[in-house]
Design an enzyme around this catalytic site. Structure first.
Site, PDB file in Angstrom:
ATOM      1  N   GLU A   1      -9.053  -8.691   6.127  1.00 55.49           N
ATOM      2  CA  GLU A   1      -7.836  -9.407   5.796  1.00 55.49           C
ATOM      3  C   GLU A   1      -6.756  -8.739   6.661  1.00 55.49           C
ATOM      4  OE1 GLU A   1      -5.380 -10.796   1.849  1.00 55.49           O
ATOM      5  OE2 GLU A   1      -6.008  -8.701   1.971  1.00 55.49           O
TER       6      GLU A   1
ATOM      7  N   ASP B   1      -9.893  -5.742   1.985  1.00 53.35           N
ATOM      8  CA  ASP B   1      -8.587  -6.145   1.488  1.00 53.35           C
ATOM      9  C   ASP B   1      -7.478  -5.400   2.243  1.00 53.35           C
ATOM     10  OD1 ASP B   1      -6.800  -7.329  -0.615  1.00 53.35           O
ATOM     11  OD2 ASP B   1      -6.508  -5.210  -1.100  1.00 53.35           O
TER      12      ASP B   1
END
Length: 710
Positions: A385, A349
């Site tokens: 990401e 993330d």
């Protein structure tokens, strides 16, 4: 709560490992803190009574000791005595019970009493002396042994992967064939009824939203909501206890392992979405649960005034992987999940934050360099990401070789294309052919692009074709939260409708998106539930809803059986044909067995595209011709034609003259998904319905693929 003497000493330990390690007779405890003056290990019995033990500082600022008689299941925590001086970055407060950063399991959750904060509520510079122990979770000692049997990784190459992103709880909470006591748990994901759906689709990997122990934010709890997605981690080694059907005394660890073993047995990789960019402690006004009270300045990036935090994540703090101790913790955690929990990879993330040094993203930063040389992590899938909220935080295409990235430009381009935006043809063709412009450097390959259209954050696929704008009123923020850059189109009516024409168009658009995703070069990621038209009723930021809005409604499988089968058909087509799973980028060079270029682009009239054609602002149709070259001479594939019509009206396509001597059959038609395919007359026009996609295949002689691939 009763507290026994704080003066009891434990037996010395030599170079104790970090965390709690049982040996059958007791357990060693180790905690890093470079600022502590004293550290106590706090044990809790079943009645909640606390006994404190002083441990001593050893080498490299590790406080350590051995406690005889401690067994798996023992609940514990730490209290750290040291300086309280927020202005210098020090926030030690022994009144606060702290989680072990290396805890393998966590019992309980945060109760939002003022005592969980290290500071006095109306005076952030003054330490709060109230004991937080009654209101915070405990670390749990866990036995390391587990019988894995003959478990082994399925071994899917990155190029051959199809990822399925899903939430542990939401996946089975409403599943009628999963026993009620297992729904919403790791055991529920492992249940044969849940696994059968994944196998029916033909995906190769389950990508689980965060399963590390996380915290439900105070602001959400106050509004009667929950942190459903789980992006507020506080225990990087601990499976979230809320997903356990085995209680929270350590049974969650083996339950997670049994889930991995079951998914592996079904041929499915397990990918974890991990949140190492920030923690649940938030900014300087947040709670003191772990790192803040242990060694605040060692774990977090602090602003120049030291009292505040650098926030490159939008969540209040940034974990500082430029410093040795947090870097060691994250590397230890990653190896733990691979070696002891048998996971097959990670999706990071806000990974741009992990590559920041003192400021900007650095592809040679400490964390990325550490991962790049680690022999354990070299064997698993690493997916970034590639953005964060800090300055210059959009770093798509900048990660090192060996990494893959969520391709946000693929998502944006494909959404624009199918909603009819102008001037998108060159970008659409680039995304469909593997995004070489982004990843064709530094030894990277098409596998660097994990292609996405929808993910947990944003509209579901059904909502993408049903809403022009977000509808997040239920989040309690007056519809201000969530992105406004949805690039969606409601197909003519906002939200639910009985208009048959609109419903037919929406269904076709869903198929267009799924087909584009699964035919493009680069591994695709499918959002769980999109294959049966799951809706969140226009909510594009449903992170705070742990209810029917976000749980998968399995009634949709029967109601949308045609879409489920269409998705499975595309997965099978991709799996059977390596031309869609190339290890190398297209080069535009002749294939050895055909003499044709590995990739050509044609206008609908069958003529090769020219520079003027690519620059036409209203161009919304194209034919992608794949010769069957896969970049590997040992496994040539069949030729394919992918005809794409993004116009709203029907359009006749012509099979290019050099290809008319081949036999062509229909493999996929998004306008007629129930058709049995059949052959086409290569000399006659091929009519495509408005906003549709058609795939033609020409079986190679001797290929053994004379029948439909789907």
């Amino acid at each position: 709560m009763a507290v026994e003497s704080t003066s009891r000493r434990v037996e010395p330990a030599v170079r104790a490992p970090l965390g709690a390690r049982p040996d059958g007779c007791g357990a060693t405890f180790g905690l890093f803190s470079s600022v502590a003056d004293a550290v106590e290990v706090c044990l809790f019995d079943d009645a909640g009574r606390e006994t404190r033990f002083d441990i001593e500082q050893g080498e490299a600022f590790v406080w350590q000791g051995y406690l005889p008689g401690v067994a798996p299941g023992q609940r514990y925590g730490f209290r750290v005595h040291g300086p309280w001086d927020p202005g210098s970055g020090a926030r030690c407060n022994p009144a606060k019970l702290l989680l072990d950063p290396y805890a393998r399991a966590v019992a309980g959750e945060v109760e939002w009493n003022p005592a969980v904060f290290g500071h006095v509520p109306d005076d952030p510079d003054r330490a709060d002396g109230n004991d937080s122990a009654p209101y915070v979770p405990r670390s749990v000692v866990v036995a390391p042994d587990f019988d894995w049997g003959d478990d082994h990784p399925p071994g899917h190459a990155m190029a051959d992967s199809i990822f399925y992103e899903v939430h542990v709880k939401g996946f089975t909470k409403l599943h009628p064939d999963v026993p009620e006591e297992l729904r919403g748990t790791f055991a529920g994901v492992a249940h044969p009824a849940a696994v059968a759906h994944l196998q029916r689709l033909g995906v190769t990997a389950v990508e689980l939203l965060p399963i590390h122990q996380f915290v439900h934010d105070f602001q959400l709890v106050a509004r009667g909501l929950r942190n459903y997605w789980g992006y507020q981690s506080i225990g990087y080694f601990a499976p979230h206890n809320g997903y356990s059907s085995s209680g929270d005394a350590g049974g969650q660890v083996d339950e997670f392992r049994r889930m991995v073993r079951a998914l592996h047995a079904a041929g499915l990789d397990v990918i974890l979405d991990v949140v190492f960019n920030h923690t649940a402690e938030g900014d300087e006004s947040g709670p003191t649960l772990c790192f803040r009270g242990i060694d605040n300045a060692a774990y977090y990036r602090l602003a120049h005034d030291r009292a505040r935090y650098v926030d490159d994540t939008g969540c209040g703090n940034t974990f500082d992987l430029h410093r040795p101790q947090p870097l060691r913790l994250v590397m230890d955690a990653l190896r733990y999940w691979v070696q002891e929990m048998h996971v097959d990879g990670f999706r990071f993330d806000l990974a741009a934050a992990l590559g920041r040094g003192t400021a900007d993203f650095d592809p040679h930063g400490s964390f990325l360099e550490a991962v790049g040389q680690d022999p354990v992590l070299a064997e698993v899938k690493l997916i970034a990401e590639p953005w964060d909220t800090g300055w210059g935080g959009y770093d798509l295409g900048q990660f090192p070789a060996g990494w893959s990235e969520w391709n946000g430009k693929f998502r944006d381009t494909v959404r624009d294309w199918w909603r009819g935006a102008e001037g998108k043809l060159p970008d659409f063709a680039t995304r469909l052919s593997g995004s070489r412009d982004l990843f064709g450097h530094g030894g990277r390959r098409p596998t660097a692009s994990v292609n996405i259209v929808t993910v947990h954050d944003g509209f579901t696929l059904a909502d993408l074709v049903s809403y022009n704008g977000k509808h997040n009123e239920a989040n309690g923020e007056d519809n201000r939260d969530g992105t406004d850059d949805n690039r969606s189109w409601n197909s003519g009516v906002e939200g639910p409708t009985d208009d048959a024409a609109v419903l037919a168009l929406r269904a076709r658009q869903r198929r267009n998106f799924i087909a584009t995703l699964l035919l493009a070069e680069g591994p695709p990621l499918l959002l769980g539930g999109d294959e049966f038209a799951r809706t969140q009723h226009g909510n594009n930021n449903a992170y705070c809803h742990d209810d029917e809005l976000t749980w998968l409604d399995w009634n949709g499988v029967d109601a949308n059986a045609d879409l489920v089968e269409f998705t499975a058909q595309l997965c099978r087509l991709r799996g059977r044909h390596p031309v869609f799973r190339r290890r190398q980028f297209f080069h535009g060079t002749p294939a050895p067995d055909t003499g044709r270029d590995d990739l050509d682009w044609y206008r609908p009239d069958g003529q090769l595209m020219t520079m003027d054609d690519w620059g036409a602002p209203f161009a919304r149709s194209v034919t992608m011709a794949l010769s069957g070259a896969t970049g590997d001479d040992t496994r040539p594939d069949d030729p394919f034609l992918i005809m794409v019509n993004a116009w709203w009206d029907p359009l006749d396509f012509t099979i290019p003259e050099p290809l008319r001597g081949l036999d062509w059959r229909i493999e996929v038609d998004t306008a007629a998904p129930d058709s049995d395919g059949g052959t086409v007359d290569a000399a006659a026009p091929v009519r495509l319905t408005g906003r549709s996609l058609l795939v033609l295949r020409s079986p190679r002689p001797g290929s053994g693929r004379s029948g439909p691939a789907g």
